[in-house]
Design a protein around this motif. Sequence first.
Motif, mmCIF file in Angstrom:
data_model
loop_
_atom_site.group_PDB
_atom_site.id
_atom_site.type_symbol
_atom_site.label_atom_id
_atom_site.label_comp_id
_atom_site.label_asym_id
_atom_site.label_seq_id
_atom_site.Cartn_x
_atom_site.Cartn_y
_atom_site.Cartn_z
ATOM 1 N N THR A 185 0.834 -1.209 0.000
ATOM 2 C CA THR A 185 0.000 0.000 0.000
ATOM 3 C C THR A 185 0.865 1.254 0.000
ATOM 4 N N LYS A 225 2.099 1.871 -3.488
ATOM 5 C CA LYS A 225 1.027 2.430 -4.322
ATOM 6 C C LYS A 225 0.833 3.912 -4.036
ATOM 7 N N ARG A 226 0.864 4.279 -2.765
ATOM 8 C CA ARG A 226 0.722 5.700 -2.389
ATOM 9 C C ARG A 226 1.892 6.529 -2.939
ATOM 10 N N ASN A 262 3.617 5.867 -5.628
ATOM 11 C CA ASN A 262 3.383 5.987 -7.067
ATOM 12 C C ASN A 262 2.361 7.080 -7.360
ATOM 13 N N GLU A 263 1.289 7.114 -6.581
ATOM 14 C CA GLU A 263 0.243 8.119 -6.787
ATOM 15 C C GLU A 263 0.763 9.536 -6.569
ATOM 16 N N VAL A 264 1.550 9.742 -5.503
ATOM 17 C CA VAL A 264 2.044 11.087 -5.208
ATOM 18 C C VAL A 264 3.060 11.557 -6.253
ATOM 19 N N ALA A 323 2.767 11.014 -9.489
ATOM 20 C CA ALA A 323 2.110 11.116 -10.798
ATOM 21 C C ALA A 323 2.329 12.474 -11.464
#
Length: 157
Positions: free
Chosen positions: A72, A75-76, A78-80, A82
């Motif tokens: 998790t 994933k976080r 990776n999102e930040v 973007a």
Amino acid sequence: MKHLQQELVEIYAYQSAKEGKPYCGDSYYFTATEEYFLCVLADGLGSGRYAYEASSAVVEVVKDNINDDVETLMKRCNEVLAQKRGAAVAVLKVNFLTREFEYSCVGNIRFYLYTPTGKAIYPLLFIYANWQSDISFANKRFLIRASAKHSYTTFFI
């Protein structure tokens, strides 16, 4: 150099910007409780301010979500990233209660695990290990080293 020593973990961390530069594109964060040890190391792509902003964003998202599992957290991260330049990222979480650790990395951050006998293990993929069965570390300390270009972290667990 930062140093933290607790009963189950001892951490040394050092970081510096490239010579003459105001920003370091590498960032790290670690914390230890009675239950776990968590560390993230981020190497922002390129150098300078934008590499710093990318690696710092990774550290902040991990700080804000320390109770998440490694998958998790990745994933976080990776999102930040973007809307940023991007970063190589490694996350290590050691659970002292279950005697297990999780590790995941994207990019060129090096991670080595040293057994009490000095044997080095260099994982190429995600690791999920139980100290007593998978690696046979029952009641022994082991050494983990991780490094990006300008950050070096050594953990004694």
